[in-house]
Design a protein around this motif. Sequence first.
Motif, PDB file in Angstrom:
ATOM      1  N   ILE A   1      48.709 -23.012  -4.713  1.00  0.00           N
ATOM      2  CA  ILE A   1      49.328 -24.065  -5.511  1.00  0.00           C
ATOM      3  C   ILE A   1      48.268 -24.895  -6.224  1.00  0.00           C
ATOM      4  CG2 ILE A   1      50.630 -26.203  -5.335  1.00  0.00           C
ATOM      5  CD1 ILE A   1      52.150 -24.710  -3.057  1.00  0.00           C
TER       6      ILE A   1
ATOM      7  N   LEU B   1      61.484  -8.993 -19.032  1.00  0.00           N
ATOM      8  CA  LEU B   1      61.074  -9.916 -17.964  1.00  0.00           C
ATOM      9  C   LEU B   1      62.041  -9.866 -16.787  1.00  0.00           C
ATOM     10  CD1 LEU B   1      59.735 -13.160 -19.623  1.00  0.00           C
ATOM     11  CD2 LEU B   1      58.562 -11.628 -18.069  1.00  0.00           C
ATOM     12  N   LEU B   2      63.305  -9.646 -17.114  1.00  0.00           N
ATOM     13  CA  LEU B   2      64.330  -9.554 -16.075  1.00  0.00           C
ATOM     14  C   LEU B   2      64.053  -8.349 -15.174  1.00  0.00           C
ATOM     15  CD1 LEU B   2      66.788 -11.383 -15.754  1.00  0.00           C
ATOM     16  CD2 LEU B   2      68.149  -9.630 -16.852  1.00  0.00           C
TER      17      LEU B   2
ATOM     18  N   GLY C   1      60.891  -8.944 -13.179  1.00  0.00           N
ATOM     19  CA  GLY C   1      61.142  -9.885 -12.102  1.00  0.00           C
ATOM     20  C   GLY C   1      61.835  -9.221 -10.932  1.00  0.00           C
TER      21      GLY C   1
ATOM     22  N   PHE D   1      59.549  -6.856  -9.167  1.00  0.00           N
ATOM     23  CA  PHE D   1      58.578  -7.624  -8.390  1.00  0.00           C
ATOM     24  C   PHE D   1      59.199  -8.092  -7.078  1.00  0.00           C
ATOM     25  CE2 PHE D   1      56.313 -11.832  -7.903  1.00  0.00           C
ATOM     26  CZ  PHE D   1      55.162 -11.271  -7.405  1.00  0.00           C
ATOM     27  N   ILE D   2      60.429  -8.613  -7.157  1.00  0.00           N
ATOM     28  CA  ILE D   2      61.109  -9.061  -5.938  1.00  0.00           C
ATOM     29  C   ILE D   2      61.270  -7.893  -4.968  1.00  0.00           C
ATOM     30  CG2 ILE D   2      63.260  -9.976  -5.010  1.00  0.00           C
ATOM     31  CD1 ILE D   2      63.605 -11.515  -7.598  1.00  0.00           C
TER      32      ILE D   2
ATOM     33  N   MET E   1      58.779 -21.376  -5.172  1.00  0.00           N
ATOM     34  CA  MET E   1      58.281 -21.437  -6.541  1.00  0.00           C
ATOM     35  C   MET E   1      59.417 -21.458  -7.560  1.00  0.00           C
ATOM     36  SD  MET E   1      55.087 -21.625  -6.283  1.00  0.00           S
ATOM     37  CE  MET E   1      54.446 -21.301  -7.885  1.00  0.00           C
TER      38      MET E   1
ATOM     39  N   TRP F   1      58.740 -16.605  -6.722  1.00  0.00           N
ATOM     40  CA  TRP F   1      58.205 -16.540  -8.075  1.00  0.00           C
ATOM     41  C   TRP F   1      58.957 -15.497  -8.900  1.00  0.00           C
ATOM     42  CZ3 TRP F   1      52.242 -16.776  -8.945  1.00  0.00           C
ATOM     43  CH2 TRP F   1      52.014 -17.353 -10.176  1.00  0.00           C
ATOM     44  N   GLY F   2      59.197 -14.337  -8.255  1.00  0.00           N
ATOM     45  CA  GLY F   2      60.005 -13.324  -8.918  1.00  0.00           C
ATOM     46  C   GLY F   2      61.383 -13.870  -9.264  1.00  0.00           C
ATOM     47  N   VAL F   3      61.965 -14.617  -8.316  1.00  0.00           N
ATOM     48  CA  VAL F   3      63.274 -15.220  -8.558  1.00  0.00           C
ATOM     49  C   VAL F   3      63.205 -16.137  -9.781  1.00  0.00           C
ATOM     50  CG1 VAL F   3      64.967 -16.841  -7.647  1.00  0.00           C
ATOM     51  CG2 VAL F   3      64.015 -15.093  -6.176  1.00  0.00           C
TER      52      VAL F   3
ATOM     53  N   LEU G   1      61.226 -15.941 -12.323  1.00  0.00           N
ATOM     54  CA  LEU G   1      61.186 -15.119 -13.546  1.00  0.00           C
ATOM     55  C   LEU G   1      62.584 -14.666 -13.937  1.00  0.00           C
ATOM     56  CD1 LEU G   1      58.249 -12.543 -13.468  1.00  0.00           C
ATOM     57  CD2 LEU G   1      58.669 -14.368 -15.078  1.00  0.00           C
TER      58      LEU G   1
ATOM     59  N   GLN H   1      64.638 -15.789 -17.303  1.00  0.00           N
ATOM     60  CA  GLN H   1      65.002 -14.838 -18.342  1.00  0.00           C
ATOM     61  C   GLN H   1      66.520 -14.731 -18.464  1.00  0.00           C
ATOM     62  OE1 GLN H   1      62.829 -13.816 -20.325  1.00  0.00           O
ATOM     63  NE2 GLN H   1      64.150 -12.514 -21.573  1.00  0.00           N
TER      64      GLN H   1
ATOM     65  N   MET I   1      58.888 -24.943 -15.335  1.00  0.00           N
ATOM     66  CA  MET I   1      57.465 -24.754 -15.031  1.00  0.00           C
ATOM     67  C   MET I   1      56.725 -26.088 -15.020  1.00  0.00           C
ATOM     68  SD  MET I   1      56.594 -21.749 -14.490  1.00  0.00           S
ATOM     69  CE  MET I   1      55.396 -21.555 -13.260  1.00  0.00           C
TER      70      MET I   1
ATOM     71  N   VAL J   1      54.915 -27.648 -10.833  1.00  0.00           N
ATOM     72  CA  VAL J   1      53.521 -27.851 -10.427  1.00  0.00           C
ATOM     73  C   VAL J   1      53.318 -29.270  -9.923  1.00  0.00           C
ATOM     74  CG1 VAL J   1      51.158 -27.878 -11.237  1.00  0.00           C
ATOM     75  CG2 VAL J   1      52.679 -26.081 -11.988  1.00  0.00           C
TER      76      VAL J   1
ATOM     77  N   PHE K   1      54.985 -29.862  -6.589  1.00  0.00           N
ATOM     78  CA  PHE K   1      54.206 -29.305  -5.496  1.00  0.00           C
ATOM     79  C   PHE K   1      53.035 -30.187  -5.129  1.00  0.00           C
ATOM     80  CE2 PHE K   1      55.975 -24.959  -5.619  1.00  0.00           C
ATOM     81  CZ  PHE K   1      56.167 -24.874  -4.280  1.00  0.00           C
ATOM     82  N   LEU K   2      52.361 -30.709  -6.167  1.00  0.00           N
ATOM     83  CA  LEU K   2      51.214 -31.574  -5.892  1.00  0.00           C
ATOM     84  C   LEU K   2      51.646 -32.773  -5.056  1.00  0.00           C
ATOM     85  CD1 LEU K   2      49.089 -31.651  -9.130  1.00  0.00           C
ATOM     86  CD2 LEU K   2      48.573 -30.635  -6.944  1.00  0.00           C
TER      87      LEU K   2
END
Lengths: 367, 290
Positions: A150, A320-321, A324, A327-328, B38, B100-102, B104, B108, B220, B224, B227-228
Amino acid sequence: MRINPYNNVKYQWAVYVVFFIFLACIPTIVGDDVFLLNQLSTYGVYGILALSLSLCWGFGGILNLGQGIAFGLGSYGMAMTMQLQSQDILEDRIPPFMLNNAVETLPAIWEPFWNAGAGISLALIVPTLFCLIFGGLMFWGRVSGPFFAIMTLAMLSAFYTIFIDLQYLTNGVNGITPPMALEVGPYLVDPYSSVSFWVVFVALLLCTVVAKLITQSKFGLIVQAQKNDPERTRFLGYNVALYETIIYAFSGFIAAIAGCCFAMLTQYVSPGQFDVGFSISMVIWVAIGGRASLLWGMLGAFMVQGAQSYLGDQFLSTWLLILGFFFILVVRFLPGGLAGLVEVILGYFSSNSSGTKGSNSEPKRVD
Amino acid sequence: MLASIVNPLILGISIGSILLISALGLAVIYGAAGVINMAHGEFIMLGAYSTYTLQSTMGMPFLLCIPCAFFIVGIIGFVIERNLICYLYNRPLDTLLATWGVSLVLMQSSRLIFGSDVKYIAMPEFLSTNLELGILNFSTFRLFLIAVALILLFITWFIFYRTRLGIKIRAVTQNKEMAASFGINAAQVYSITFAFGAGLAGAAGAMFGALSIVLPTMGMHYVVEAFLMVVTGGGSILGTVFASTLAGEIQSIFAFIFNDTMARGLLFILIVVLLRFRPQGLLSTGSGRR
């Protein structure tokens, strides 16, 4: 019991040799299509980036969401060098975009970049130094794991804002567009020629060999030890923070090399290099390819970026979908990425062929 | 003269309240379930879009949209937790990646559904005025944000410390196995906590959509900073409140002396240095989990 061939160091080197021989054949295969060659060289740069990340994350266990920092700093250093190469130190001192911003004298921070050697050295040293300081601060404070990730992400977005804000130094959102290709001594490194391809190829080759040697050294062993159990490594008397900082800084150094190559190839840098999305995609390449393997990290970069450019046109809006979701799925079901899949398959075949079906003891991971 | 000193301080509280609103849901999810979420920024974005949709299609008044956004995003969060996060609780770095994937996918999808052009949320008239008190001058919406921050904080406190569910959540946070052996369904508690945190993000989204603009990429920016705040605060809700207020004030004072970007940069450097000396955050009793 036979060891899984995936973990045989000799086989691993053999695969790397085959991989690089294949890459070396690319200019002959591509022929005269210099634009395609340029694009493939850019993939090479992504390969270097993926390598740097899998060294840091897969091997060192330090998830770095801000690899774009070292990459961006490197590419800006290179672009500044190239920009000043196209200008005259006596008569035409100030880049056009600065004149547009009403800058009268060249800012001191640009001065060292008149000399190409000094400029490129700075492009490599500054990011490495940054990683040493930032990593040192964090690791000696025992910030690690998700928190370090982070912090790198926050750092990245701070850089993004600062580079946009310092309009007179960096030309803000528009970035720097050096009008000429890089000159090294008497030679011109034309981005649309096989020369630049070979530059990237050699950079990738050197980085890979050095990274691979590190993973097999004693230093690498301790780095791996701290990944698996930092507390125990500490009790054995090793300074974990030192090892973490060094592997993080070295990974930053490789990313800076990638940044230099990128600026050389595209003749363009912008705050987009510090974009969070770009650093996300680096993590995705390495995760899909397989974080524990340097080679598969690179292959992941080639596959994802290749798919993005060739499928992207058809599935532009859904790309991107798809990425994503993929990736998941990889994170959920295949934490080792495609490399993990290959390892399992090879292990299955080798245990079958040697007739030791019954043994299910997992061989220890070397790579 | 007095006004030029007091106004930055009030602005600081306002910035702090925005930080707190965006970080509260994150702190709940991290503090109770230990999940680094994320996708939090995208939950905020979904909250903004659901407010926009409710407002533009059904003409729902803004104040009613906030609880609706809370429930809609809470349900989305619940579904995500049940289908993905609940398999990853023992792999903290992987939860980070999976969420993070979620993020994205959510970003989208909303771009596909709503388009990537800017959307606006209409505010009721009494919130879009300026309030003048003698020498002081501030917008009512910023006061409203401070009030909402306090209300959300109160609701969170109430649920955590005054309900049976809160007792269960705190028990599971302290020791999952022990809580489970007393008959608490830990998995269910995690799901509800995650949904609650997501809901808080949804409510935040309704506010932020009205504060600025609604875009698929708006999350986005908030995630950040949120989180900080959680990291600086040490992971607890009280720590997050403390960190947000302090950070808001510091940022406002720096912005008063230098400029806005410099203020963010300096604040960030301050946090990095602070974490070097207090890696467990500002308010933390134990060594924490890091």
